[in-house]
Write an enzyme that holds these catalytic residues in place. Structure first.
Site, PDB file in Angstrom:
ATOM      1  N   ASP A  12       1.366   7.023 -12.025  1.00  0.00           N
ATOM      2  CA  ASP A  12      -0.100   6.974 -11.939  1.00  0.00           C
ATOM      3  C   ASP A  12      -0.577   8.409 -11.728  1.00  0.00           C
ATOM      4  OD1 ASP A  12      -2.772   5.928 -11.549  1.00  0.00           O
ATOM      5  OD2 ASP A  12      -2.504   6.137  -9.396  1.00  0.00           O
ATOM      6  N   SER A  13      -1.895   8.597 -11.779  1.00  0.00           N
ATOM      7  CA  SER A  13      -2.458   9.921 -11.497  1.00  0.00           C
ATOM      8  C   SER A  13      -2.223  10.325 -10.046  1.00  0.00           C
ATOM      9  CB  SER A  13      -3.966   9.893 -11.757  1.00  0.00           C
ATOM     10  OG  SER A  13      -4.573   8.940 -10.900  1.00  0.00           O
ATOM     11  N   TYR A  44      -7.589  11.232 -13.184  1.00  0.00           N
ATOM     12  CA  TYR A  44      -7.529  11.126 -14.642  1.00  0.00           C
ATOM     13  C   TYR A  44      -8.874  10.637 -15.205  1.00  0.00           C
ATOM     14  CZ  TYR A  44      -2.322  11.306 -15.053  1.00  0.00           C
ATOM     15  OH  TYR A  44      -1.004  11.671 -15.066  1.00  0.00           O
ATOM     16  N   GLY A  45      -9.591   9.904 -14.359  1.00  0.00           N
ATOM     17  CA  GLY A  45     -10.768   9.163 -14.845  1.00  0.00           C
ATOM     18  C   GLY A  45     -11.846  10.007 -15.480  1.00  0.00           C
ATOM     19  N   CYS A  75      -1.624   2.551 -14.180  1.00  0.00           N
ATOM     20  CA  CYS A  75      -2.890   3.270 -14.251  1.00  0.00           C
ATOM     21  C   CYS A  75      -3.657   2.761 -15.467  1.00  0.00           C
ATOM     22  CB  CYS A  75      -2.599   4.767 -14.397  1.00  0.00           C
ATOM     23  SG  CYS A  75      -4.073   5.773 -14.622  1.00  0.00           S
ATOM     24  N   ASN A  76      -4.828   2.234 -15.237  1.00  0.00           N
ATOM     25  CA  ASN A  76      -5.649   1.723 -16.344  1.00  0.00           C
ATOM     26  C   ASN A  76      -6.085   2.854 -17.269  1.00  0.00           C
ATOM     27  OD1 ASN A  76      -6.629  -1.318 -15.514  1.00  0.00           O
ATOM     28  ND2 ASN A  76      -6.204  -0.061 -13.736  1.00  0.00           N
ATOM     29  N   THR A  77      -6.407   4.003 -16.670  1.00  0.00           N
ATOM     30  CA  THR A  77      -6.933   5.124 -17.460  1.00  0.00           C
ATOM     31  C   THR A  77      -5.847   5.693 -18.371  1.00  0.00           C
ATOM     32  OG1 THR A  77      -8.214   5.612 -15.464  1.00  0.00           O
ATOM     33  CG2 THR A  77      -8.324   7.219 -17.236  1.00  0.00           C
ATOM     34  N   GLU A 154      -7.280   8.944  -2.350  1.00  0.00           N
ATOM     35  CA  GLU A 154      -6.184   9.923  -2.305  1.00  0.00           C
ATOM     36  C   GLU A 154      -6.156  10.643  -0.954  1.00  0.00           C
ATOM     37  OE1 GLU A 154      -3.754  11.160  -4.638  1.00  0.00           O
ATOM     38  OE2 GLU A 154      -4.158   9.256  -5.629  1.00  0.00           O
ATOM     39  N   CYS A 186      -9.052  -0.349 -11.572  1.00  0.00           N
ATOM     40  CA  CYS A 186      -8.338   0.916 -11.336  1.00  0.00           C
ATOM     41  C   CYS A 186      -7.327   0.627 -10.242  1.00  0.00           C
ATOM     42  CB  CYS A 186      -9.325   1.996 -10.882  1.00  0.00           C
ATOM     43  SG  CYS A 186      -8.555   3.482 -10.201  1.00  0.00           S
ATOM     44  N   THR A 187      -6.116   1.147 -10.390  1.00  0.00           N
ATOM     45  CA  THR A 187      -5.056   0.753  -9.451  1.00  0.00           C
ATOM     46  C   THR A 187      -5.240   1.341  -8.048  1.00  0.00           C
ATOM     47  OG1 THR A 187      -3.668   2.547 -10.316  1.00  0.00           O
ATOM     48  CG2 THR A 187      -3.351   0.346 -11.240  1.00  0.00           C
ATOM     49  N   HIS A 188      -6.154   2.293  -7.905  1.00  0.00           N
ATOM     50  CA  HIS A 188      -6.462   2.774  -6.552  1.00  0.00           C
ATOM     51  C   HIS A 188      -7.287   1.737  -5.768  1.00  0.00           C
ATOM     52  CE1 HIS A 188      -5.319   6.738  -8.133  1.00  0.00           C
ATOM     53  NE2 HIS A 188      -5.380   7.220  -6.907  1.00  0.00           N
TER      54      HIS A 188
HETATM   55  N1  DGL Z   1      -5.430   4.752 -10.811  1.00  0.00           N
HETATM   56  C1  DGL Z   1      -5.913   5.069 -12.094  1.00  0.00           C
HETATM   57  C2  DGL Z   1      -6.447   3.892 -12.862  1.00  0.00           C
HETATM   58  O1  DGL Z   1      -5.945   2.801 -12.700  1.00  0.00           O
HETATM   59  C3  DGL Z   1      -6.594   6.380 -12.351  1.00  0.00           C
HETATM   60  C4  DGL Z   1      -7.532   6.910 -11.355  1.00  0.00           C
HETATM   61  C5  DGL Z   1      -7.947   8.330 -11.667  1.00  0.00           C
HETATM   62  O2  DGL Z   1      -7.085   9.203 -11.564  1.00  0.00           O
HETATM   63  O3  DGL Z   1      -9.114   8.557 -12.017  1.00  0.00           O
HETATM   64  O4  DGL Z   1      -7.320   4.011 -13.668  1.00  0.00           O
END
Ligand code: DGL
Length: 264
Positions: A12-13, A44-45, A75-77, A154, A186-188
């Site tokens: 993931d990011s 990453y978003g 990570c979805n992104t 984070e 988003c996985t966060h």
């Molecule tokens: N956790 C990531 C996701 O699922 C990316 C979050 C990010 O870095 O912006 O999209």
């Protein structure tokens, strides 16, 4: 049944993908796991798809070099930007991605209005547009990017007053428009689920995809007879500050771990 003690590579990011890693550990507890947090490049978003594709290439090469028998883009992104290219590059490898849970949300909603919280990159992607075309024809979907939320998570902020105010500013307009189901895309975001649940009415559903991804990974390993039956090990890598990640591991992963620096 054939077996493979090789690890599963997950990335993931940043630390968000640990929400998925926990689901994988719970479901597939014999599997050894390599987790890479690309913290030097988070978030990453807000980055371009080209930038994210390059990160996916570099990280996948590293995990494959360490013997990964499967990859999970937690990570979805990164999935939206990079999974097609990775699948072309590693045609033999099971590669599992994530996408916002539009299908289960469309089935679950009673009001017919679904809200999606996700990164700008995910919401702008062609993959997300295709997901809506496929599964959301009969419901209204309202999207809400959450810039700044990943950085807070984070930094270990899961419950401050400022964070509550940010969440309310994003979520209240969705509820006012009749959303009864919110997708954590988003996985966060599963890490702020307990806080979010205190801010919204109890009958609003919150849906994320971590458990579904772990189930899907298990199916793919079974198809290829790649299950491990031995003792599992868990290794962590981080392109940012490994000490900082080691500090949040007990909270987000539920255990300590040595975090190695990934210099790339
Ligand atoms: N956790 C990531 C996701 O699922 C990316 C979050 C990010 O870095 O912006 O999209």
């Amino acid at each position: 049944m054939a077996e493979s003690a090789a690890p599963i590579g997950v990335f993931d990011s940043g630390v968000g993908g640990l929400s998925v890693l926990r689901e994988i550990r719970q479901r597939l507890h014999h599997e050894s796991l390599l987790y890479l947090a690309d913290s030097a490049h988070v978030p990453y978003g807000e980055k371009s798809p080209e930038y994210i594709r390059e990160r996916c290439r570099v990280i996948a090469a590293f995990l494959v070099e360490r013997g990964a028998k499967a990859l999970v883009l937690a990570c979805n992104t990164a999935t939206a930007a990079g999974i097609n290219e990775l699948r072309e590059h590693y045609p033999q490898l099971p590669i599992i991605g994530m996408e916002p849970a539009v299908k289960p949300a469309a089935l679950a909603t009673r009001s017919g209005v679904v809200g999606v919280l996700a990164t700008t990159g995910t919401l702008k992607s062609a993959r997300f547009a295709a997901l809506l075309d496929r599964f959301a024809a009969d419901v209204r979907v309202i999207t809400q990017p959450c810039p700044g939320l990943v950085e807070r998570i984070e930094a270990g902020d899961l419950d401050s007053a400022e964070l509550s105010a940010m969440l309310l500013a994003w979520v209240e307009p969705l509820l006012e428009q009749g959303c009864d189901t919110l997708i954590l895309g988003c996985t966060h975001y599963p890490f702020i689920r307990p806080l979010l649940a205190t801010l919204i009415p109890g009958d609003i559903r919150l849906i994320d995809t971590g458990a579904a991804v772990a189930r899907h990974l298990g199916e793919r390993l079974a198809e290829r007879q790649l299950f491990s039956i031995g003792e599992a090990s868990h290794r962590f890598y981080c392109s940012g500050d490994p000490r900082r990640m080691a500090r949040v591991l007990p909270i987000l992963w539920g255990g300590n771990g040595v975090v190695e620096f990934f210099a790339n």
